[in-house]
Design a protein around this motif. Structure first.
Motif, PDB file in Angstrom:
ATOM      1  N   THR A 250      40.761  54.171  31.146  1.00 13.15           N
ATOM      2  CA  THR A 250      40.109  53.654  32.350  1.00 13.15           C
ATOM      3  C   THR A 250      40.896  52.500  32.952  1.00 13.15           C
ATOM      4  N   VAL A 251      41.274  51.546  32.116  1.00 17.85           N
ATOM      5  CA  VAL A 251      41.982  50.355  32.598  1.00 17.85           C
ATOM      6  C   VAL A 251      43.363  50.724  33.149  1.00 17.85           C
ATOM      7  N   LEU A 252      44.094  51.565  32.421  1.00 20.63           N
ATOM      8  CA  LEU A 252      45.443  51.927  32.867  1.00 20.63           C
ATOM      9  C   LEU A 252      45.412  52.737  34.158  1.00 20.63           C
ATOM     10  N   LEU A 253      44.511  53.695  34.244  1.00 23.16           N
ATOM     11  CA  LEU A 253      44.449  54.536  35.438  1.00 23.16           C
ATOM     12  C   LEU A 253      43.938  53.754  36.647  1.00 23.16           C
ATOM     13  N   LEU A 254      42.938  52.907  36.444  1.00 26.28           N
ATOM     14  CA  LEU A 254      42.461  52.081  37.554  1.00 26.28           C
ATOM     15  C   LEU A 254      43.548  51.110  37.982  1.00 26.28           C
ATOM     16  N   ILE A 263      51.018  48.487  46.889  1.00 24.00           N
ATOM     17  CA  ILE A 263      52.461  48.400  46.709  1.00 24.00           C
ATOM     18  C   ILE A 263      53.153  47.737  47.894  1.00 24.00           C
ATOM     19  N   ASP A 264      52.587  47.858  49.080  1.00 20.93           N
ATOM     20  CA  ASP A 264      53.198  47.273  50.279  1.00 20.93           C
ATOM     21  C   ASP A 264      52.592  45.930  50.664  1.00 20.93           C
ATOM     22  N   ARG A 265      51.700  45.411  49.825  1.00 19.44           N
ATOM     23  CA  ARG A 265      51.095  44.122  50.118  1.00 19.44           C
ATOM     24  C   ARG A 265      51.864  43.008  49.423  1.00 19.44           C
ATOM     25  N   SER A 266      51.380  41.787  49.577  1.00 17.98           N
ATOM     26  CA  SER A 266      52.060  40.658  48.946  1.00 17.98           C
ATOM     27  C   SER A 266      51.938  40.731  47.431  1.00 17.98           C
ATOM     28  N   PHE A 267      52.878  40.081  46.743  1.00 18.38           N
ATOM     29  CA  PHE A 267      52.848  40.081  45.287  1.00 18.38           C
ATOM     30  C   PHE A 267      51.565  39.440  44.768  1.00 18.38           C
ATOM     31  N   LEU A 268      51.112  38.374  45.434  1.00 23.79           N
ATOM     32  CA  LEU A 268      49.879  37.703  45.016  1.00 23.79           C
ATOM     33  C   LEU A 268      48.680  38.625  45.157  1.00 23.79           C
ATOM     34  N   SER A 269      48.637  39.394  46.253  1.00 21.02           N
ATOM     35  CA  SER A 269      47.540  40.342  46.456  1.00 21.02           C
ATOM     36  C   SER A 269      47.529  41.390  45.351  1.00 21.02           C
ATOM     37  N   LEU A 270      48.707  41.881  44.982  1.00 20.06           N
ATOM     38  CA  LEU A 270      48.812  42.868  43.912  1.00 20.06           C
ATOM     39  C   LEU A 270      48.311  42.299  42.591  1.00 20.06           C
ATOM     40  N   VAL A 271      48.731  41.085  42.254  1.00 28.75           N
ATOM     41  CA  VAL A 271      48.349  40.471  40.981  1.00 28.75           C
ATOM     42  C   VAL A 271      46.839  40.248  40.924  1.00 28.75           C
ATOM     43  N   VAL A 272      46.277  39.738  42.002  1.00 28.05           N
ATOM     44  CA  VAL A 272      44.828  39.488  42.022  1.00 28.05           C
ATOM     45  C   VAL A 272      44.056  40.800  41.899  1.00 28.05           C
ATOM     46  N   LEU A 274      44.995  43.518  40.477  1.00 29.49           N
ATOM     47  CA  LEU A 274      45.124  44.017  39.106  1.00 29.49           C
ATOM     48  C   LEU A 274      44.203  43.280  38.139  1.00 29.49           C
ATOM     49  N   GLY A 275      43.747  42.105  38.541  1.00 31.99           N
ATOM     50  CA  GLY A 275      42.775  41.386  37.721  1.00 31.99           C
ATOM     51  C   GLY A 275      41.465  42.147  37.592  1.00 31.99           C
ATOM     52  N   GLY A 276      41.181  43.047  38.544  1.00 37.96           N
ATOM     53  CA  GLY A 276      39.950  43.826  38.491  1.00 37.96           C
ATOM     54  C   GLY A 276      39.883  44.750  37.284  1.00 37.96           C
ATOM     55  N   PRO A 277      40.874  45.659  37.108  1.00 34.95           N
ATOM     56  CA  PRO A 277      40.866  46.495  35.898  1.00 34.95           C
ATOM     57  C   PRO A 277      40.937  45.687  34.610  1.00 34.95           C
ATOM     58  N   TRP A 278      41.706  44.593  34.635  1.00 33.77           N
ATOM     59  CA  TRP A 278      41.826  43.739  33.445  1.00 33.77           C
ATOM     60  C   TRP A 278      40.464  43.170  33.047  1.00 33.77           C
ATOM     61  N   ALA A 279      39.731  42.615  34.022  1.00 38.90           N
ATOM     62  CA  ALA A 279      38.424  42.018  33.733  1.00 38.90           C
ATOM     63  C   ALA A 279      37.409  43.089  33.321  1.00 38.90           C
ATOM     64  N   MET A 280      37.471  44.237  33.975  1.00 43.29           N
ATOM     65  CA  MET A 280      36.580  45.329  33.588  1.00 43.29           C
ATOM     66  C   MET A 280      36.853  45.766  32.152  1.00 43.29           C
ATOM     67  N   GLY A 281      38.136  45.796  31.791  1.00 45.46           N
ATOM     68  CA  GLY A 281      38.509  46.162  30.422  1.00 45.46           C
ATOM     69  C   GLY A 281      37.889  45.239  29.390  1.00 45.46           C
ATOM     70  N   VAL A 315      35.111  42.371  43.038  1.00 44.36           N
ATOM     71  CA  VAL A 315      35.302  40.950  43.357  1.00 44.36           C
ATOM     72  C   VAL A 315      36.789  40.655  43.535  1.00 44.36           C
ATOM     73  N   PHE A 316      37.604  41.176  42.636  1.00 46.84           N
ATOM     74  CA  PHE A 316      39.052  40.967  42.711  1.00 46.84           C
ATOM     75  C   PHE A 316      39.654  41.686  43.918  1.00 46.84           C
ATOM     76  N   PHE A 317      39.180  42.903  44.202  1.00 44.80           N
ATOM     77  CA  PHE A 317      39.701  43.641  45.348  1.00 44.80           C
ATOM     78  C   PHE A 317      39.381  42.928  46.663  1.00 44.80           C
ATOM     79  N   ALA A 318      38.180  42.348  46.741  1.00 43.26           N
ATOM     80  CA  ALA A 318      37.790  41.634  47.959  1.00 43.26           C
ATOM     81  C   ALA A 318      38.662  40.407  48.184  1.00 43.26           C
ATOM     82  N   VAL A 319      38.913  39.654  47.117  1.00 43.08           N
ATOM     83  CA  VAL A 319      39.784  38.463  47.231  1.00 43.08           C
ATOM     84  C   VAL A 319      41.192  38.890  47.602  1.00 43.08           C
ATOM     85  N   ALA A 320      41.692  39.954  46.981  1.00 35.59           N
ATOM     86  CA  ALA A 320      43.057  40.411  47.238  1.00 35.59           C
ATOM     87  C   ALA A 320      43.233  40.840  48.684  1.00 35.59           C
TER      88      ALA A 320
END
Length: 323
Positions: A250-254, A263-272, A274-281, A315-320
């Motif tokens: 689940t975490v890897l696929l999400l 992939i075409d957004r800012s690096f910060l947006s990508l990192v934030v 990715l915090g969503g699957p991490w926190a869900m995990g 929550v993470f997707f909205a911030v990103a």
């Protein structure tokens, strides 16, 4: 159909459902509607949430990919929410129609509306059709590709109730049905269907295998007696190991879906994001640490906690989106 036991004890439970006591339907819904609302599981909203969350994931990731969130995006969110309630209700009604003989033999389910006599089979069919027709009216406001996907969703929904009869993996068929909204909401939001949506869909299926295996452990003894198959029975003492596999999947696929969408957004947006699957995990890890196949109250509590697990990434997707 198996004859229902009309003992005084059974009559005392008539009009309620054993595994859904003390809910708003019992207290506030008009008496003639209660059996139908119980058929739709309106007294148990967790299923609607689990059907709705993949839709929200799709809208959020589509917005991240396109950099756009419009009034139509709001309608997709609202329409999918109403549709999730109605189609979950229609699906549960269909499930109870097809499972009425099994339900009559299982302690947890014999008080459901059809086996207990609260609703007739004919009435259940009419109720199912009514819910599906209102859902269709909402679906027709979406783009054509989403409408087509909506009609295709009937296939996994129709097959799922029979899956427990022919496979040890009925949870896969539940996942196919319950996460279809990820494909539909993505198509409604973007007007197309890409690999990001497919990966998101498979992530949802892995998540469904996680939470519904936990849920199925409540019925392993009764299921064994009547010959119903499930991943809970298949895994047995190895369930924790399999749950860990589903958690990782689940975490890897999400996470992969997030990378593809951002992939075409800012690096910060990508990192934030990715915090969503991490926190869900981490939430799923919490569930795994408390899993006890012999404690039905805990199993139900863990299953219900997946609403929160699924909402965490949003929550993470909205911030990103704003980065």
């Amino acid at each position: 159909m198996t004859e229902i036991d009309k003992t005084p004890e059974g009559e005392a439970q008539f009009g309620t459902v054993a595994d859904s006591a003390d809910n708003w339907v019992d207290h506030f819904a008009p008496s003639p509607t209660r059996g139908y609302l119980r058929l739709s599981r309106a007294d148990r909203p967790i299923g609607t949430w689990l059907l709705y969350v993949p839709c929200l994931w799709a809208v959020a990731l589509a917005s991240l990919m396109t950099g756009s969130f419009t009034t139509f995006s709001v309608w997709v969110i609202a329409g999918c929410g109403i549709g999730a309630f109605l189609m979950r209700g229609a699906g549960c009604t269909w499930n109870d129609i097809t499972d009425r003989e099994f339900d009559a033999k299982v302690a947890r389910t014999r008080s459901r509306p059809i086996p207990s006599g609260q609703v007739s089979v004919k009435g259940a069919y009419i109720w199912m059709a009514a819910q599906a027709l209102v859902s269709l009216a909402i679906l027709l406001t979406f783009p054509m590709i989403a409408i087509g996907l909506g009609f295709l969703s009937i296939i996994p929904v129709a097959i799922y109730p029979f899956a427990k009869r022919f496979t040890w993996w009925p949870q896969v068929f539940l996942g196919l049905a319950f996460n279809w909204g990820a494909l539909l909401a993505w198509a409604a939001s973007t007007g197309s269907l890409g690999w990001t949506a497919v990966v998101l869909y498979v992530a949802g299926i892995s998540w469904t295998l996680f939470y519904d295996t936990i849920y199925a452990h409540q019925d392993t003894e009764d299921d064994a007696l009547i010959g119903v198959k499930s991943t809970a029975r298949l895994f047995g003492d190895n369930t924790s190991t399999w749950l860990r596999y589903f958690l990782i999947g689940t975490v890897l696929l999400l996470g992969l879906a997030v990378v593809m969408a951002t992939i075409d957004r800012s690096f910060l947006s990508l990192v934030v994001a990715l915090g969503g699957p991490w926190a869900m995990g981490w939430h799923l890890m919490w569930q795994l640490g408390r899993f006890d196949p012999d404690d039905n109250d805990r199993l139900l509590m863990l299953f219900r906690s997946n609403r929160n697990a699924g909402l965490i990434p949003l929550v993470f997707f909205a911030v990103a989106f704003f980065l």
